[in-house]
Design an enzyme around this catalytic site. Structure first.
Site, mmCIF file in Angstrom:
data_model
loop_
_atom_site.group_PDB
_atom_site.id
_atom_site.type_symbol
_atom_site.label_atom_id
_atom_site.label_comp_id
_atom_site.label_asym_id
_atom_site.label_seq_id
_atom_site.Cartn_x
_atom_site.Cartn_y
_atom_site.Cartn_z
ATOM 1 N N GLU A 126 0.834 -1.194 0.000
ATOM 2 C CA GLU A 126 0.000 0.000 0.000
ATOM 3 C C GLU A 126 0.876 1.253 0.000
ATOM 4 O O GLU A 126 1.966 1.274 0.572
ATOM 5 C CB GLU A 126 -0.928 -0.008 1.218
ATOM 6 N N CYS A 139 3.511 8.559 0.889
ATOM 7 C CA CYS A 139 4.074 7.653 1.896
ATOM 8 C C CYS A 139 4.312 6.305 1.218
ATOM 9 O O CYS A 139 3.362 5.643 0.804
ATOM 10 C CB CYS A 139 3.082 7.534 3.054
ATOM 11 N N CYS A 146 6.810 -7.034 7.313
ATOM 12 C CA CYS A 146 7.912 -6.497 8.120
ATOM 13 C C CYS A 146 8.398 -7.594 9.050
ATOM 14 O O CYS A 146 7.598 -8.382 9.542
ATOM 15 C CB CYS A 146 7.431 -5.286 8.926
ATOM 16 N N CYS A 150 6.348 -4.634 15.908
ATOM 17 C CA CYS A 150 5.968 -3.607 16.883
ATOM 18 C C CYS A 150 4.506 -3.855 17.228
ATOM 19 O O CYS A 150 3.690 -4.099 16.344
ATOM 20 C CB CYS A 150 6.182 -2.218 16.305
ATOM 21 N N CYS A 153 1.460 -1.939 15.568
ATOM 22 C CA CYS A 153 1.483 -1.724 14.123
ATOM 23 C C CYS A 153 0.827 -2.865 13.356
ATOM 24 O O CYS A 153 1.163 -4.027 13.564
ATOM 25 C CB CYS A 153 2.933 -1.551 13.672
ATOM 26 N N CYS A 377 -1.253 6.062 9.661
ATOM 27 C CA CYS A 377 -0.009 5.425 10.102
ATOM 28 C C CYS A 377 -0.290 4.108 10.787
ATOM 29 O O CYS A 377 -1.127 4.049 11.690
ATOM 30 C CB CYS A 377 0.692 6.282 11.157
HETATM 31 N N1 SAH Z 1 9.253 0.788 9.843
HETATM 32 C C1 SAH Z 1 9.437 2.183 9.940
HETATM 33 C C2 SAH Z 1 8.576 2.984 9.004
HETATM 34 C C3 SAH Z 1 7.145 2.587 8.857
HETATM 35 S S1 SAH Z 1 6.051 2.840 10.210
HETATM 36 C C4 SAH Z 1 9.247 2.643 11.361
HETATM 37 O O1 SAH Z 1 8.768 1.874 12.166
HETATM 38 O O2 SAH Z 1 9.622 3.771 11.647
HETATM 39 C C5 SAH Z 1 5.701 4.587 10.177
HETATM 40 C C6 SAH Z 1 5.303 5.173 11.543
HETATM 41 O O3 SAH Z 1 3.972 4.782 11.926
HETATM 42 C C7 SAH Z 1 6.208 4.716 12.656
HETATM 43 O O4 SAH Z 1 6.559 5.773 13.510
HETATM 44 C C8 SAH Z 1 5.330 3.735 13.365
HETATM 45 O O5 SAH Z 1 5.783 3.504 14.646
HETATM 46 C C9 SAH Z 1 3.992 4.396 13.291
HETATM 47 N N2 SAH Z 1 2.870 3.501 13.588
HETATM 48 C C10 SAH Z 1 2.823 2.166 13.421
HETATM 49 N N3 SAH Z 1 1.616 1.682 13.797
HETATM 50 C C11 SAH Z 1 0.896 2.737 14.205
HETATM 51 C C12 SAH Z 1 -0.466 2.890 14.666
HETATM 52 N N4 SAH Z 1 -1.275 1.846 14.764
HETATM 53 N N5 SAH Z 1 -0.889 4.114 14.977
HETATM 54 C C13 SAH Z 1 -0.088 5.192 14.835
HETATM 55 N N6 SAH Z 1 1.183 5.116 14.377
HETATM 56 C C14 SAH Z 1 1.678 3.897 14.064
HETATM 57 FE FE1 SF4 Z 2 7.706 -2.675 10.964
HETATM 58 FE FE2 SF4 Z 2 5.469 -1.464 11.755
HETATM 59 FE FE3 SF4 Z 2 7.504 -1.694 13.456
HETATM 60 FE FE4 SF4 Z 2 7.682 0.023 11.366
HETATM 61 S S1 SF4 Z 2 6.251 0.152 13.090
HETATM 62 S S2 SF4 Z 2 9.258 -1.469 12.077
HETATM 63 S S3 SF4 Z 2 6.527 -1.155 9.812
HETATM 64 S S4 SF4 Z 2 6.333 -3.414 12.588
#
Ligand code: SAH
Ligand code: SF4
Length: 395
Positions: A126, A139, A146, A150, A153, A377
């Protein structure tokens, strides 16, 4: 930085090699069609010149092609009017200028547009276009899934299928431009709509560094897409050994997904912290080339109700960031089906923001965009396809 922990240089180099070797295992299939035509998008200028030499042409053809592909946005050799017809035909027999296929496009009530892009082997990612006042950011994703899970996420619940190639990464931006008809770009002026790239989509860009770097170099080339490094922001969850390289080689803006102020909590919600704890991460930020007061590092902080959003944690954040050219981006948690957290209350977010900004850091709260289409995000996720290594199976 006195007292800041530094990873041993040799260990860092070994770790970097290990990360690069691992990313090669997840490399995409070759960018070749079943009929043998090869993809030109994603090649460096030198590689493009070598392709021309290999078919008996002069290397300067690469310069012409570069202009048509990246400045004009051409996908068809027959519109390349500075190239003679027989040569156009010769190129069309051997090469393509492709785009990922948009299999779904949704536009949110706030103008955010989400694309589901499908590549030749069926894998999908996406990409989200976020309009802002007099500009807009695309974006982009760097991986299908991944490896880092996290907890907050949605992408993190999708196992890594494979890395994207350079063509597939820059191709998302180019296909988004197609969608808005923003080719060619105005000479010397910033494009109006798609003016910025944020590498914040699916995947961890520093776990697919080579392809991401190649794609961003193409986007930054002044004779093509021409986005300056100031218009590009790469977000990492904290892959410390790759951060120096990113700064030295690309010089793009850095965003760091911090999200917690103690190792105990960060270990739990950003598991990569067990490998590269907060002190090491911040030391890498302090060394990040190009980080100045004019170009601050963005610290992303997802606001999780009752988990990381107390005033005490805001004060600890300020203490941790002391002396760093930093700004803090507070992101209200965007829920997804089955997510284990709740969004912080407005009052908690405001109180947190006030403490951080009173300490002198800008602390904007990121307005959730495109939530109605699951484009905000951390909401991105695609269904994994079985990995098919043979591109001949696909059209
Ligand atoms: N993997 C990279 C880039 C992609 S995530 C990273 O983790 O930085 C982009 C941003 O969205 C990151 O700061 C991530 O922590 C945040 N993010 C992930 N899941 C989210 C959620 N459910 N709500 C708000 N932000 C989120
Ligand atoms: Fe991967 Fe999501 Fe963590 Fe970014 S926030 S490193 S996309 S699992």
């Amino acid at each position: 930085m006195p007292g800041a922990p530094q990873m041993n240089a040799e260990l860092t180099a070994a770790e970097r090699d290990r990360i690069l070797a691992k990313s090669a295992i997840f490399a995409p299939p070759p960018a070749v069609l079943p009929d043998g035509r090869r993809e030109l998008v994603g090649l460096t200028r030198e590689e493009l010149a070598a392709e021309m030499v290999a078919i008996g042409e002069k290397p300067f053809r690469a310069k012409q092609l570069w202009h048509w592909i990246y400045h004009q946005g051409a996908t068809d050799f027959s519109v390349m009017s500075s190239i003679a017809k027989p040569m156009q035909a010769k190129l069309a027999e051997r090469f393509v200028v492709g785009r990922p296929e948009a299999t779904a496009v949704q536009t949110s009530s706030d103008g955010t547009r989400k694309f589901l892009f499908r590549y030749r082997d069926g894998q999908q990612v996406e990409t989200v276009y976020i309009p802002e006042f007099e500009r807009g950011s695309v974006c982009i994703s760097t991986q299908v899934g991944c490896t880092l899970s996290c907890k907050f996420c949605h992408t993190g619940t999708q196992k890594l299928t494979r890395n994207l190639g350079a063509a597939e990464i820059v191709g998302q931006f180019m296909a988004a431009r197609d969608s808005y008809g923003e080719w060619p770009t105005p000479d010397g002026e910033a494009p109006r709509l798609l003016s910025n790239i944020v590498v914040m989509g699916m995947g961890e860009p520093l776990y697919n560094y080579e392809a991401t770097a190649k794609a961003l170099r193409i986007a930054m080339d002044g004779e093509g897409i021409g986005l300056s490094r100031r218009r590009i922001t790469l977000s990492t969850s904290g892959v410390v050994p790759m951060m120096d390289r990113c700064g030295q080689e690309l010089g793009v803006n850095l965003a760091v997904s911090l999200h917690a102020v103690t190792d105990e909590l960060r270990n739990e919600i950003v598991p990569l912290n067990r490998k590269y704890p907060i002190a090491e991460l911040l030391a890498a930020c302090r060394r990040y080339p190009g980080a100045t007061n004019a170009r601050r590092i963005t610290f992303e902080y997802v606001m999780l109700d009752g988990i990381n959003d107390s005033p005490a944690e805001a004060r600890e954040l300020v203490r941790l960031l002391y002396g760093l050219p930093a700004k803090v981006n507070l992101i209200p948690f965007n829920p997804w089906p089955g997510s284990p957290y709740k969004t912080s209350t407005g009052a908690a977010v405001n109180a947190f923001a006030d403490i951080v900004s009173e300490a002198g850091y800008s602390a904007p709260v990121r307005r959730p965009r495109g939530r109605d289409i699951q484009a905000a995000c951390g909401q991105l996720r695609t269904e994994n396809e079985r990995v098919r290594r043979v591109p001949a199976e696909e059209s």
